[in-house]
Write an enzyme that holds these catalytic residues in place. Structure first.
Site, PDB file in Angstrom:
ATOM      1  N   ARG A   1      33.381  41.291  39.509  1.00 24.16           N
ATOM      2  CA  ARG A   1      33.838  40.734  40.791  1.00 24.16           C
ATOM      3  C   ARG A   1      35.316  40.948  41.105  1.00 24.16           C
ATOM      4  O   ARG A   1      35.813  40.420  42.087  1.00 24.16           O
ATOM      5  CB  ARG A   1      33.524  39.235  40.894  1.00 24.16           C
ATOM      6  CG  ARG A   1      32.059  38.894  40.886  1.00 24.16           C
ATOM      7  CD  ARG A   1      31.789  37.515  41.434  1.00 24.16           C
ATOM      8  NE  ARG A   1      32.289  36.448  40.593  1.00 24.16           N
ATOM      9  CZ  ARG A   1      32.085  35.154  40.840  1.00 24.16           C
ATOM     10  NH1 ARG A   1      31.402  34.780  41.899  1.00 24.16           N
ATOM     11  NH2 ARG A   1      32.573  34.233  40.025  1.00 24.16           N
ATOM     12  N   ASP A   2      36.033  41.727  40.310  1.00 24.14           N
ATOM     13  CA  ASP A   2      37.449  41.977  40.610  1.00 24.14           C
ATOM     14  C   ASP A   2      37.838  43.388  40.183  1.00 24.14           C
ATOM     15  O   ASP A   2      38.868  43.592  39.547  1.00 24.14           O
ATOM     16  CB  ASP A   2      38.329  40.937  39.917  1.00 24.14           C
ATOM     17  CG  ASP A   2      39.729  40.855  40.522  1.00 24.14           C
ATOM     18  OD1 ASP A   2      39.937  41.391  41.632  1.00 24.14           O
ATOM     19  OD2 ASP A   2      40.619  40.256  39.886  1.00 24.14           O
ATOM     20  N   VAL A   3      37.004  44.344  40.538  1.00 21.38           N
ATOM     21  CA  VAL A   3      37.261  45.741  40.188  1.00 21.38           C
ATOM     22  C   VAL A   3      38.279  46.318  41.166  1.00 21.38           C
ATOM     23  O   VAL A   3      38.073  46.294  42.382  1.00 21.38           O
ATOM     24  CB  VAL A   3      35.955  46.560  40.244  1.00 21.38           C
ATOM     25  CG1 VAL A   3      36.238  48.033  39.968  1.00 21.38           C
ATOM     26  CG2 VAL A   3      34.943  46.015  39.241  1.00 21.38           C
TER      27      VAL A   3
ATOM     28  N   ASN B   1      43.414  46.535  37.807  1.00 16.93           N
ATOM     29  CA  ASN B   1      42.705  46.003  36.643  1.00 16.93           C
ATOM     30  C   ASN B   1      42.154  47.096  35.745  1.00 16.93           C
ATOM     31  O   ASN B   1      41.326  46.827  34.877  1.00 16.93           O
ATOM     32  CB  ASN B   1      41.572  45.069  37.090  1.00 16.93           C
ATOM     33  CG  ASN B   1      42.084  43.704  37.486  1.00 16.93           C
ATOM     34  OD1 ASN B   1      43.186  43.308  37.109  1.00 16.93           O
ATOM     35  ND2 ASN B   1      41.305  42.980  38.263  1.00 16.93           N
TER      36      ASN B   1
END
Length: 250
Positions: free
Chosen positions: A73-75, A79
């Site tokens: 959910r935070d690609v 990151n």
């Protein structure tokens, strides 16, 4: 890249975001991935080769997470941290374990709006919270996963990362701003990349890297960066994307 691609704490200092915004991209990424710059290849060929390597590793890592019921959910490029000669996915603060319901609330979405898909939520809002008993939640999760394909949340974000690596006009820390022109035009065209391209290409946008090798990179991007259909399908998942012919070419 390997099944051990993700790391749970930040161990590196250089991110993909920093590298793709350098003036010597893609050369700077070639050096860290392959130990040297490509000889004799033109700019588009070098760009798509680098993007293919990074995307293949990212999809492989995400596919491994999805196989065990986890959606990141935070690609995003920030990151993906350089570790040795590969990038590793970090920051699992927003990750949801849909086997047990850990970090998952149907009415809450922990996400970066810069890279999130149009649905905003990993599962439909109408879906009730998972049962409190973990064995029961685990037994139901394969059914729910098959019905709603939450992994497609991450594959959209991976597609945006791929686009940024390939299209020079999409590089920059603010280009993906949900209030910016890229997302606005994409939304106006119902998240159809082919229609979006017809708007921006006459303005001088460069799609040369994506058009290399018979345009297979462009085709894959269109299958990742798109809306779901009414059956919650219509977008490639990470494991399925790895079977795309784009990855069969040099």
């Amino acid at each position: 890249w390997s099944p051990c691609g993700p790391v749970w704490e930040r161990e590196g200092d250089v991110t993909l975001e920093e590298l793709i915004n350098r003036r010597d991209y893609p050369e700077c990424v070639e050096e860290v991935l392959y130990g040297r710059e490509s000889d004799g290849a033109d700019f588009d060929a070098r760009t798509i080769r680098v993007a293919k390597s990074v995307l293949r590793g990212l999809l492989f890592t995400l596919g491994g997470l999805h196989d065990i019921g986890i959606v990141h959910r935070d690609v995003k490029p920030a990151n993906l941290v350089l570790m040795g000669n590969r990038f590793k996915l970090v920051d699992f603060g927003a990750a949801a374990d849909l086997r047990t319901g850990f970090n998952y609330e149907p009415e809450q979405g922990l996400l970066d709006p810069f890279y999130s898909p149009p649905e905003n939520f990993v599962m439909p809002e109408r879906l009730p919270a998972p049962p409190p008993l973990r064995p029961l939640a685990a037994s139901l999760s394969p059914v729910v996963w098959a019905a709603f394909l939450p992994d497609l949340f991450d594959s959209f974000s991976a597609g945006l990362v791929f686009l940024q690596m390939c299209v020079p006009q999409l590089r920059g820390k603010k280009v993906m701003d949900p209030n910016g022109s890229f997302r606005r035009i994409l939304e106006e065209n119902n998240y159809d990349l082919r229609k979006w391209r017809k708007v921006v290409e006459p303005r001088g946008w460069d799609f040369g890297a994506l058009d290399a090798n018979l345009g297979l990179g462009w085709d894959l991007a269109c299958r990742l960066v798109c809306k779901r259909n009414f059956l919650q399908r219509g977008r490639l998942g990470c494991n399925t994307a790895l079977l795309h012919p784009f990855f069969w070419t040099p």
